[in-house]
Enzyme design. Structure first.
Site, PDB file in Angstrom:
ATOM      1  N   GLU A 143       0.816  -1.216   0.000  1.00  0.00           N
ATOM      2  CA  GLU A 143       0.000   0.000   0.000  1.00  0.00           C
ATOM      3  C   GLU A 143       0.849   1.265   0.000  1.00  0.00           C
ATOM      4  OE1 GLU A 143      -3.588   2.012   2.686  1.00  0.00           O
ATOM      5  OE2 GLU A 143      -2.121   0.676   3.635  1.00  0.00           O
ATOM      6  N   GLU A 244     -11.724   2.308   6.158  1.00  0.00           N
ATOM      7  CA  GLU A 244     -10.636   2.627   7.076  1.00  0.00           C
ATOM      8  C   GLU A 244     -10.676   4.120   7.403  1.00  0.00           C
ATOM      9  OE1 GLU A 244      -6.070   1.115   7.562  1.00  0.00           O
ATOM     10  OE2 GLU A 244      -6.476   2.413   5.852  1.00  0.00           O
TER      11      GLU A 244
END
Length: 262
Positions: A143, A244
């Site tokens: 990521e 998130e």
């Protein structure tokens, strides 16, 4: 229709961690993700998943000394033995929890450190992780993270992450596309989703969302998420989208935006 996973590290903080599974299920979520499971026995978490009819979408491999400020060890020279042990431990948990995605954090790099050296270690470690995960049916995801939230993070751009995946060439190594981080670093979200979702070698293995700039609910901030959700759906993405974000007030009270999708 997009399908969403509640991130239990950021959401439902009104409850102790193990009680967040039931809270998420009560609100209509069918899946969850979180940063790390390692403070609990895998079987204990598995019971919470099963009792509430939830799928485990994703968690992170051990990141080094989190409390001391470390944010992953995959790119850190000299930590290779520790990295291999971290992958072994993470895969033990995936075997119990059943998730098919494992996020491996890159780690931090100081301005005076040699980026080429860190990149070489990163490639070697990711190649190892992907090979270990392949026989278990696990996809490793990496990521890009913005340096406003995590100063010094090694991986920041979507194209750099895709280049890493291309260079390694593992069939089970993909990019975790966090729209919040991408908007802060690069913007042009729709174009990048279209570009990377079509890639045959790497592509996008997991998506996460949050409002920009404050990381609250997706409907708060500068991004047009209904458009992006429709786009993601049209591009054929059938994985989970991780929520998130940090709820601005209570988690359940802020879920009006997601009701049409649950």
């Amino acid at each position: 229709m997009p399908k969403f996973a509640a991130n239990l590290t950021m959401m439902y903080l009104e409850h102790p961690f193990l009680d967040r599974f039931a809270a998420a299920a009560k609100d209509g979520f069918k899946a969850v993700e979180f940063l790390f499971p390692y403070d609990f026995e895998a079987a204990e978490i598995k019971t919470r998943l099963a009792d509430n009819g939830l799928t485990q979408a994703l968690f992170n491999a051990p990141p080094g000394e989190w409390a001391a400020g470390e944010r992953g060890i995959a790119s850190l020279p000299g930590r290779e033995p520790e990295f291999r042990k971290s992958i072994e431990k993470a895969l033990e948990y995936t075997a119990v929890l059943g998730n098919r995605r494992l996020h491996v954090m890159a780690g931090l790099i100081a301005p005076e450190q040699l980026r080429e050296k860190h990149r070489a270690v990163y490639l070697e470690n990711l190649d190892y992780a992907a090979k270990e995960a392949l026989s278990l049916g696990i996809t490793v995801v990496i990521e890009p993270i913005n340096t406003r939230d995590i100063p010094g993070f090694f991986l920041n751009r979507q194209d750099d992450a895709q280049a890493v995946c291309d260079e390694i060439g593992a069939p089970n190594l993909q990019v975790q596309f966090d729209i919040y981080h991408c908007q802060i670093v690069e913007g042009d979200i729709a174009v990048k989703l279209k570009r990377d979702m079509k890639r045959h070698n790497a592509g996008i293995g997991h998506i996460q969302v949050a409002g920009v700039p404050d990381r609250h609910e997706p409907y708060l901030g500068e991004l047009n998420y209904p458009y992006l959700f429709e786009l993601i759906d049209s591009l054929g993405y059938d994985g989970w989208i991780g929520c998130e974000y940090r709820p601005k007030a209570g988690t359940s009270d802020g879920l009006g935006w997601i009701k049409p999708y649950l």
